[in-house]
Design a protein around this motif. Structure first.
Motif, PDB file in Angstrom:
ATOM      1  N   THR A 111      31.551   7.729  -6.611  1.00 56.08           N
ATOM      2  CA  THR A 111      32.988   7.386  -6.106  1.00 56.08           C
ATOM      3  C   THR A 111      32.859   6.363  -5.032  1.00 56.08           C
ATOM      4  O   THR A 111      33.747   5.386  -5.127  1.00 56.08           O
ATOM      5  CB  THR A 111      33.547   8.678  -5.533  1.00 56.08           C
ATOM      6  OG1 THR A 111      33.641   9.839  -6.684  1.00 56.08           O
ATOM      7  CG2 THR A 111      34.916   8.266  -5.022  1.00 56.08           C
ATOM      8  N   GLY A 112      31.982   6.393  -4.013  1.00 59.14           N
ATOM      9  CA  GLY A 112      31.927   5.248  -2.987  1.00 59.14           C
ATOM     10  C   GLY A 112      31.469   4.250  -3.497  1.00 59.14           C
ATOM     11  O   GLY A 112      32.152   2.967  -3.001  1.00 59.14           O
ATOM     12  N   VAL A 113      30.592   3.938  -4.477  1.00 62.98           N
ATOM     13  CA  VAL A 113      29.945   2.643  -4.949  1.00 62.98           C
ATOM     14  C   VAL A 113      31.278   2.248  -5.598  1.00 62.98           C
ATOM     15  O   VAL A 113      31.598   0.775  -5.778  1.00 62.98           O
ATOM     16  CB  VAL A 113      28.818   3.144  -6.130  1.00 62.98           C
ATOM     17  CG1 VAL A 113      28.680   1.789  -6.629  1.00 62.98           C
ATOM     18  CG2 VAL A 113      27.620   3.341  -5.109  1.00 62.98           C
ATOM     19  N   ASN A 114      32.149   2.857  -6.634  1.00 61.83           N
ATOM     20  CA  ASN A 114      33.248   2.392  -7.362  1.00 61.83           C
ATOM     21  C   ASN A 114      34.165   1.925  -6.469  1.00 61.83           C
ATOM     22  O   ASN A 114      34.926   0.864  -6.528  1.00 61.83           O
ATOM     23  CB  ASN A 114      33.695   3.653  -8.140  1.00 61.83           C
ATOM     24  CG  ASN A 114      33.165   3.610  -9.439  1.00 61.83           C
ATOM     25  OD1 ASN A 114      32.107   2.779  -9.844  1.00 61.83           O
ATOM     26  ND2 ASN A 114      33.678   4.747 -10.187  1.00 61.83           N
ATOM     27  N   GLU A 115      34.267   2.446  -5.242  1.00 56.10           N
ATOM     28  CA  GLU A 115      35.502   2.047  -4.074  1.00 56.10           C
ATOM     29  C   GLU A 115      34.990   0.555  -3.583  1.00 56.10           C
ATOM     30  O   GLU A 115      35.644  -0.110  -3.323  1.00 56.10           O
ATOM     31  CB  GLU A 115      35.518   3.017  -3.001  1.00 56.10           C
ATOM     32  CG  GLU A 115      36.420   4.314  -3.569  1.00 56.10           C
ATOM     33  CD  GLU A 115      36.490   5.240  -2.342  1.00 56.10           C
ATOM     34  OE1 GLU A 115      36.177   5.004  -1.267  1.00 56.10           O
ATOM     35  OE2 GLU A 115      36.938   6.430  -2.297  1.00 56.10           O
ATOM     36  N   LEU A 116      33.828   0.670  -3.335  1.00 58.07           N
ATOM     37  CA  LEU A 116      33.360  -0.923  -2.879  1.00 58.07           C
ATOM     38  C   LEU A 116      33.390  -1.707  -3.818  1.00 58.07           C
ATOM     39  O   LEU A 116      33.869  -3.061  -3.451  1.00 58.07           O
ATOM     40  CB  LEU A 116      31.962  -0.606  -2.409  1.00 58.07           C
ATOM     41  CG  LEU A 116      31.809   0.100  -1.038  1.00 58.07           C
ATOM     42  CD1 LEU A 116      30.256   0.456  -0.690  1.00 58.07           C
ATOM     43  CD2 LEU A 116      32.406  -0.210   0.226  1.00 58.07           C
ATOM     44  N   LEU A 117      32.804  -1.505  -4.918  1.00 56.78           N
ATOM     45  CA  LEU A 117      32.928  -2.576  -6.148  1.00 56.78           C
ATOM     46  C   LEU A 117      34.569  -2.899  -6.458  1.00 56.78           C
ATOM     47  O   LEU A 117      34.699  -4.025  -6.735  1.00 56.78           O
ATOM     48  CB  LEU A 117      32.191  -2.144  -7.230  1.00 56.78           C
ATOM     49  CG  LEU A 117      30.609  -2.146  -7.043  1.00 56.78           C
ATOM     50  CD1 LEU A 117      29.866  -1.447  -8.372  1.00 56.78           C
ATOM     51  CD2 LEU A 117      29.962  -3.519  -6.615  1.00 56.78           C
ATOM     52  N   ALA A 118      35.248  -1.980  -6.568  1.00 52.98           N
ATOM     53  CA  ALA A 118      36.717  -2.046  -6.977  1.00 52.98           C
ATOM     54  C   ALA A 118      37.448  -3.139  -5.872  1.00 52.98           C
ATOM     55  O   ALA A 118      38.118  -3.848  -6.219  1.00 52.98           O
ATOM     56  CB  ALA A 118      37.049  -0.765  -7.055  1.00 52.98           C
ATOM     57  N   GLU A 119      37.158  -2.727  -4.886  1.00 56.36           N
ATOM     58  CA  GLU A 119      37.619  -3.796  -3.646  1.00 56.36           C
ATOM     59  C   GLU A 119      37.060  -5.093  -3.603  1.00 56.36           C
ATOM     60  O   GLU A 119      37.980  -6.247  -3.535  1.00 56.36           O
ATOM     61  CB  GLU A 119      37.040  -3.095  -2.288  1.00 56.36           C
ATOM     62  CG  GLU A 119      37.755  -3.783  -1.119  1.00 56.36           C
ATOM     63  CD  GLU A 119      37.513  -3.172   0.392  1.00 56.36           C
ATOM     64  OE1 GLU A 119      37.790  -3.814   1.437  1.00 56.36           O
ATOM     65  OE2 GLU A 119      36.590  -2.424   0.335  1.00 56.36           O
ATOM     66  N   GLN A 120      36.048  -5.422  -3.952  1.00 56.34           N
ATOM     67  CA  GLN A 120      35.254  -6.724  -4.188  1.00 56.34           C
ATOM     68  C   GLN A 120      35.909  -7.239  -5.506  1.00 56.34           C
ATOM     69  O   GLN A 120      36.211  -8.629  -5.294  1.00 56.34           O
ATOM     70  CB  GLN A 120      34.045  -6.717  -4.251  1.00 56.34           C
ATOM     71  CG  GLN A 120      33.216  -6.272  -3.029  1.00 56.34           C
ATOM     72  CD  GLN A 120      32.886  -7.454  -2.140  1.00 56.34           C
ATOM     73  OE1 GLN A 120      32.858  -8.601  -2.439  1.00 56.34           O
ATOM     74  NE2 GLN A 120      32.943  -7.016  -0.829  1.00 56.34           N
ATOM     75  N   LEU A 121      36.238  -6.554  -6.563  1.00 58.18           N
ATOM     76  CA  LEU A 121      36.801  -7.156  -7.546  1.00 58.18           C
ATOM     77  C   LEU A 121      38.188  -7.229  -7.781  1.00 58.18           C
ATOM     78  O   LEU A 121      38.940  -7.620  -8.845  1.00 58.18           O
ATOM     79  CB  LEU A 121      36.036  -6.413  -8.870  1.00 58.18           C
ATOM     80  CG  LEU A 121      34.513  -6.857  -8.977  1.00 58.18           C
ATOM     81  CD1 LEU A 121      33.814  -5.796  -9.906  1.00 58.18           C
ATOM     82  CD2 LEU A 121      34.458  -8.082  -9.581  1.00 58.18           C
ATOM     83  N   GLY A 122      39.013  -6.554  -7.060  1.00 55.78           N
ATOM     84  CA  GLY A 122      40.325  -6.573  -7.027  1.00 55.78           C
ATOM     85  C   GLY A 122      41.009  -5.413  -8.131  1.00 55.78           C
ATOM     86  O   GLY A 122      42.186  -5.681  -8.726  1.00 55.78           O
ATOM     87  N   VAL A 123      40.214  -4.528  -8.302  1.00 55.53           N
ATOM     88  CA  VAL A 123      40.336  -3.475  -9.237  1.00 55.53           C
ATOM     89  C   VAL A 123      41.530  -2.498  -8.493  1.00 55.53           C
ATOM     90  O   VAL A 123      41.475  -2.166  -7.661  1.00 55.53           O
ATOM     91  CB  VAL A 123      39.340  -2.740  -9.850  1.00 55.53           C
ATOM     92  CG1 VAL A 123      39.985  -1.367 -10.499  1.00 55.53           C
ATOM     93  CG2 VAL A 123      38.520  -3.309 -10.483  1.00 55.53           C
TER      94      VAL A 123
END
Length: 308
Positions: free
Chosen positions: A142-154
């Motif tokens: 969940t934490g990894v997804n949050e960080l990547l989503a923030e970078q990619l504008g998800v």
């Protein structure tokens, strides 16, 4: 006697008002904040700025002191700028390998030797690189997804949809994922990143200490085979990787003598690493007002309880 005679002349009221107005404009600070810094009330500052304060001579020294403090902050020496070292070359080579080949790489080793600085430098120079730093709070899937989503504008909020959207945004993008402090990741999170990279066909570079490599390698069980088999490049680095040339390049702008560089080089080869040498250097520069030599560095080391 003569030195005492050349102390800074006290501001006039007009100079103090002008400086305060400029200070608030340049810093964006509100009057209430500046009043707190001066140790006076907001109403008192308003009266002073309008020229109606009855005893301005009590505030002028406070303004002058605030000005001197801020001038001092600007002259304090900070860490040396980034320069290429043997460690940074290793880190950037691993990231480039993952970027160009779409494979997984790992750089692991001692703390404080410049891995994070190389990570930041690569990100600054490459718009297609996505960088995230892992803390214990973000160690899970969940934490990894949050960080990547923030970078990619998800914008998705459902876990499976977040993963799917991340993969879609990465697919065919020519990007690379770079993960610093990767030792904090759980094994499940590492496998999640591997699956994500496979689906999106992008490379991943993990940067951290020995623990991240141990997690990637596992215990030889089948559970770890998929993860470890994807590892295309591993690059161990340590304090012994730091060369004398590296130290000379990092501190070249200071024009240090050989004896001073010798001590900083020795610090680099302790558990304090390059980060410790930089801390000693900057503290010495600030405490001894730019007088950096073997003697002042040794004195600072004693104050910081480094070495004997």
């Amino acid at each position: 006697m003569e030195e005492k005679a050349v102390t800074m002349q006290e501001m006039t009221m007009e100079e103090a008002i002008d400086w305060l107005k400029e200070y608030m404009q340049s810093t964006g600070k509100k009057q209430a904040v500046v009043a707190q810094e001066l140790g006076i009330s907001g109403g008192g500052l308003s009266s002073f700025l309008s020229g109606s304060y009855k005893t301005p001579h009590t505030i002028i020294p406070k303004v002058q002191n605030l000005k001197e403090i801020n001038q001092g902050k600007r002259t304090v020496l900070t860490d040396p700028p980034f320069v290429e070292t043997s460690v940074s070359r290793t880190v950037e080579a691993a990231i480039k390998y993952s970027h160009l080949r779409g494979k997984i790489s790992v750089v692991y080793g001692d703390a404080g030797i410049g891995k994070t600085q190389a990570f930041k430098h690569y990100l600054a120079a490459n718009e297609l690189a996505i960088g995230v730093t892992i803390s214990p709070t973000y160690a899970s899937i969940t934490g990894v997804n949050e960080l990547l989503a923030e970078q990619l504008g998800v914008r998705e909020r459902v876990a499976r949809k977040i993963t799917r959207e991340i993969a879609l945004k990465l697919k065919g993008s020519g990007r690379v994922i770079v993960i610093d402090e990767a030792q904090h990741l759980t094994v499940r999170a590492l496998n999640h990143i591997r699956c994500l990279a496979d689906e999106a066909e992008v490379g991943v570079c993990f940067i951290g200490n020995e623990e991240v490599y141990s997690k990637l390698k596992g215990s030889g069980k089948a559970d770890f085979a998929q993860l470890f088999s994807r590892l295309g490049m591993r690059a161990p680095v340590g304090v012994n990787t730091i060369t004398r040339e590296d130290v000379e390049k990092v501190f070249q702008a200071a024009g240090l003598q050989k004896e001073a560089l010798d001590i900083l080089y020795q610090i680099c080869h302790t558990n304090y690493g390059l980060r410790g040498a930089v801390n000693v250097f900057t503290n010495t520069a600030n405490v001894f007002q730019g007088d950096i030599n073997a003697g002042t560095i040794a004195r600072m080391m004693r104050q910081l309880n480094i070495g004997r």
